[in-house]
Motif scaffolding. Structure first.
Motif, PDB file in Angstrom:
ATOM      1  N   MET A  81       5.719  -2.950  11.419  1.00 24.42           N
ATOM      2  CA  MET A  81       5.619  -3.849  10.305  1.00 24.42           C
ATOM      3  C   MET A  81       6.798  -4.808  10.375  1.00 24.42           C
ATOM      4  O   MET A  81       7.934  -4.396  10.611  1.00 24.42           O
ATOM      5  CB  MET A  81       5.641  -3.055   8.996  1.00 24.42           C
ATOM      6  CG  MET A  81       5.729  -3.907   7.800  1.00 24.42           C
ATOM      7  SD  MET A  81       5.639  -3.117   6.172  1.00 24.42           S
ATOM      8  CE  MET A  81       5.662  -1.399   6.447  1.00 24.42           C
ATOM      9  N   THR A  82       6.537  -6.069  10.162  1.00 22.64           N
ATOM     10  CA  THR A  82       7.576  -7.079  10.142  1.00 22.64           C
ATOM     11  C   THR A  82       7.542  -7.769   8.794  1.00 22.64           C
ATOM     12  O   THR A  82       6.498  -8.260   8.367  1.00 22.64           O
ATOM     13  CB  THR A  82       7.357  -8.120  11.267  1.00 22.64           C
ATOM     14  OG1 THR A  82       7.320  -7.438  12.515  1.00 22.64           O
ATOM     15  CG2 THR A  82       8.469  -9.138  11.280  1.00 22.64           C
ATOM     16  N   VAL A  89       5.678 -12.982   1.474  1.00 27.79           N
ATOM     17  CA  VAL A  89       5.782 -12.127   0.282  1.00 27.79           C
ATOM     18  C   VAL A  89       7.270 -11.940  -0.031  1.00 27.79           C
ATOM     19  O   VAL A  89       8.080 -11.725   0.870  1.00 27.79           O
ATOM     20  CB  VAL A  89       5.062 -10.767   0.488  1.00 27.79           C
ATOM     21  CG1 VAL A  89       5.685  -9.950   1.594  1.00 27.79           C
ATOM     22  CG2 VAL A  89       5.017  -9.971  -0.800  1.00 27.79           C
ATOM     23  N   SER A  90       7.597 -12.033  -1.304  1.00 26.68           N
ATOM     24  CA  SER A  90       8.999 -11.893  -1.686  1.00 26.68           C
ATOM     25  C   SER A  90       9.434 -10.425  -1.654  1.00 26.68           C
ATOM     26  O   SER A  90       8.609  -9.507  -1.752  1.00 26.68           O
ATOM     27  CB  SER A  90       9.226 -12.454  -3.092  1.00 26.68           C
ATOM     28  OG  SER A  90       8.636 -11.596  -4.062  1.00 26.68           O
ATOM     29  N   LEU A 114       8.951  -4.689  -3.698  1.00 27.43           N
ATOM     30  CA  LEU A 114       9.446  -3.610  -4.556  1.00 27.43           C
ATOM     31  C   LEU A 114       8.419  -3.262  -5.631  1.00 27.43           C
ATOM     32  O   LEU A 114       8.175  -2.079  -5.901  1.00 27.43           O
ATOM     33  CB  LEU A 114      10.785  -3.997  -5.191  1.00 27.43           C
ATOM     34  CG  LEU A 114      11.970  -4.087  -4.244  1.00 27.43           C
ATOM     35  CD1 LEU A 114      13.183  -4.665  -4.966  1.00 27.43           C
ATOM     36  CD2 LEU A 114      12.293  -2.735  -3.629  1.00 27.43           C
ATOM     37  N   GLN A 115       7.815  -4.270  -6.236  1.00 25.76           N
ATOM     38  CA  GLN A 115       6.787  -4.013  -7.254  1.00 25.76           C
ATOM     39  C   GLN A 115       5.644  -3.183  -6.678  1.00 25.76           C
ATOM     40  O   GLN A 115       5.203  -2.210  -7.297  1.00 25.76           O
ATOM     41  CB  GLN A 115       6.209  -5.327  -7.787  1.00 25.76           C
ATOM     42  CG  GLN A 115       7.082  -6.056  -8.734  1.00 25.76           C
ATOM     43  CD  GLN A 115       6.371  -7.320  -9.213  1.00 25.76           C
ATOM     44  OE1 GLN A 115       5.895  -8.135  -8.410  1.00 25.76           O
ATOM     45  NE2 GLN A 115       6.292  -7.475 -10.511  1.00 25.76           N
ATOM     46  N   PRO A 121      -4.055  -8.595  -6.572  1.00 31.45           N
ATOM     47  CA  PRO A 121      -5.162  -9.178  -5.803  1.00 31.45           C
ATOM     48  C   PRO A 121      -4.712 -10.243  -4.800  1.00 31.45           C
ATOM     49  O   PRO A 121      -5.345 -10.413  -3.758  1.00 31.45           O
ATOM     50  CB  PRO A 121      -6.081  -9.767  -6.875  1.00 31.45           C
ATOM     51  CG  PRO A 121      -5.233  -9.907  -8.090  1.00 31.45           C
ATOM     52  CD  PRO A 121      -4.187  -8.837  -8.003  1.00 31.45           C
ATOM     53  N   ASP A 122      -3.619 -10.935  -5.091  1.00 36.26           N
ATOM     54  CA  ASP A 122      -3.148 -11.960  -4.161  1.00 36.26           C
ATOM     55  C   ASP A 122      -2.547 -11.363  -2.885  1.00 36.26           C
ATOM     56  O   ASP A 122      -2.490 -12.037  -1.853  1.00 36.26           O
ATOM     57  CB  ASP A 122      -2.109 -12.862  -4.829  1.00 36.26           C
ATOM     58  CG  ASP A 122      -2.720 -13.726  -5.925  1.00 36.26           C
ATOM     59  OD1 ASP A 122      -3.963 -13.890  -5.951  1.00 36.26           O
ATOM     60  OD2 ASP A 122      -1.952 -14.229  -6.763  1.00 36.26           O
ATOM     61  N   GLN A 123      -2.093 -10.121  -2.957  1.00 38.74           N
ATOM     62  CA  GLN A 123      -1.527  -9.476  -1.776  1.00 38.74           C
ATOM     63  C   GLN A 123      -2.550  -8.595  -1.055  1.00 38.74           C
ATOM     64  O   GLN A 123      -2.320  -8.169   0.064  1.00 38.74           O
ATOM     65  CB  GLN A 123      -0.323  -8.604  -2.163  1.00 38.74           C
ATOM     66  CG  GLN A 123       0.959  -9.377  -2.317  1.00 38.74           C
ATOM     67  CD  GLN A 123       0.957 -10.293  -3.526  1.00 38.74           C
ATOM     68  OE1 GLN A 123       0.550  -9.896  -4.599  1.00 38.74           O
ATOM     69  NE2 GLN A 123       1.410 -11.516  -3.349  1.00 38.74           N
ATOM     70  N   TYR A 124      -3.662  -8.329  -1.710  1.00 41.85           N
ATOM     71  CA  TYR A 124      -4.694  -7.476  -1.111  1.00 41.85           C
ATOM     72  C   TYR A 124      -5.422  -8.247  -0.015  1.00 41.85           C
ATOM     73  O   TYR A 124      -5.721  -9.429  -0.141  1.00 41.85           O
ATOM     74  CB  TYR A 124      -5.695  -7.013  -2.171  1.00 41.85           C
ATOM     75  CG  TYR A 124      -6.842  -6.242  -1.593  1.00 41.85           C
ATOM     76  CD1 TYR A 124      -6.689  -4.917  -1.236  1.00 41.85           C
ATOM     77  CD2 TYR A 124      -8.073  -6.851  -1.383  1.00 41.85           C
ATOM     78  CE1 TYR A 124      -7.738  -4.205  -0.675  1.00 41.85           C
ATOM     79  CE2 TYR A 124      -9.123  -6.153  -0.830  1.00 41.85           C
ATOM     80  CZ  TYR A 124      -8.955  -4.827  -0.480  1.00 41.85           C
ATOM     81  OH  TYR A 124      -9.990  -4.133   0.071  1.00 41.85           O
ATOM     82  N   ARG A 125      -5.732  -7.550   1.058  1.00 49.00           N
ATOM     83  CA  ARG A 125      -6.485  -8.130   2.164  1.00 49.00           C
ATOM     84  C   ARG A 125      -7.577  -7.132   2.539  1.00 49.00           C
ATOM     85  O   ARG A 125      -7.292  -5.986   2.867  1.00 49.00           O
ATOM     86  CB  ARG A 125      -5.518  -8.365   3.320  1.00 49.00           C
ATOM     87  CG  ARG A 125      -6.148  -8.618   4.631  1.00 49.00           C
ATOM     88  CD  ARG A 125      -5.141  -8.499   5.731  1.00 49.00           C
ATOM     89  NE  ARG A 125      -4.080  -9.470   5.554  1.00 49.00           N
ATOM     90  CZ  ARG A 125      -3.539 -10.146   6.534  1.00 49.00           C
ATOM     91  NH1 ARG A 125      -3.924  -9.930   7.761  1.00 49.00           N
ATOM     92  NH2 ARG A 125      -2.592 -11.001   6.315  1.00 49.00           N
TER      93      ARG A 125
END
Length: 129
Positions: free
Chosen positions: A1-2, A8-9, A14-15, A116-120
């Protein structure tokens, strides 16, 4: 993982980590798995990440976001070692495996619901990189 902060912040990571990925109140365990390899730990890459993570944990504890105190450690200068190859892409290759159905698919559903914005829908597979 990079980690790519342009995508993404660190705060968003962390959230997600504290609300979806694991239970930060379990020491050396996650769900049915136990041992130090299942500890809750953040490997900060620099002093700023360490400070932000520690402040976030303090904020969650002060807000009593969890029923028990957070035991997640934040350490700098630690090396992250990838899991063995047979663990890589396990969910994608074994979606009906009981462990996946019971422990991991609910987390994926929670990620989709809360972030949902981070879900792929199509994961980036380790074996394809």
């Amino acid at each position: 993982m990079t980690y790519d902060p342009s995508k993404v912040s660190y705060g968003k990571l962390l959230q997600i980590y504290f609300s979806v990925a694991h239970n930060p109140t379990e020491l050396n365990r996650q769900g049915p798995d136990s041992g130090t390899q299942y500890r809750s730990e953040i490997f900060a890459q620099n002093a700023e990440q360490q400070k932000v993570a520690q402040a976030y944990i303090a904020q969650l504890d002060a807000a009593k976001a969890f029923d028990k105190p957070i035991v997640t450690k934040v350490e700098m200068g630690k090396t992250f070692y990838p899991a063995e190859s047979y663990h890589q892409d396990f969910l994608t290759e074994n979606p009906s495996y009981p462990y996946i159905v019971i422990n991991d698919l609910p987390k994926v559903a929670q990620l989709k619901k809360l972030f949902p914005d981070q879900y792929r829908a199509e994961p980036v597979l380790v074996k394809n990189q």
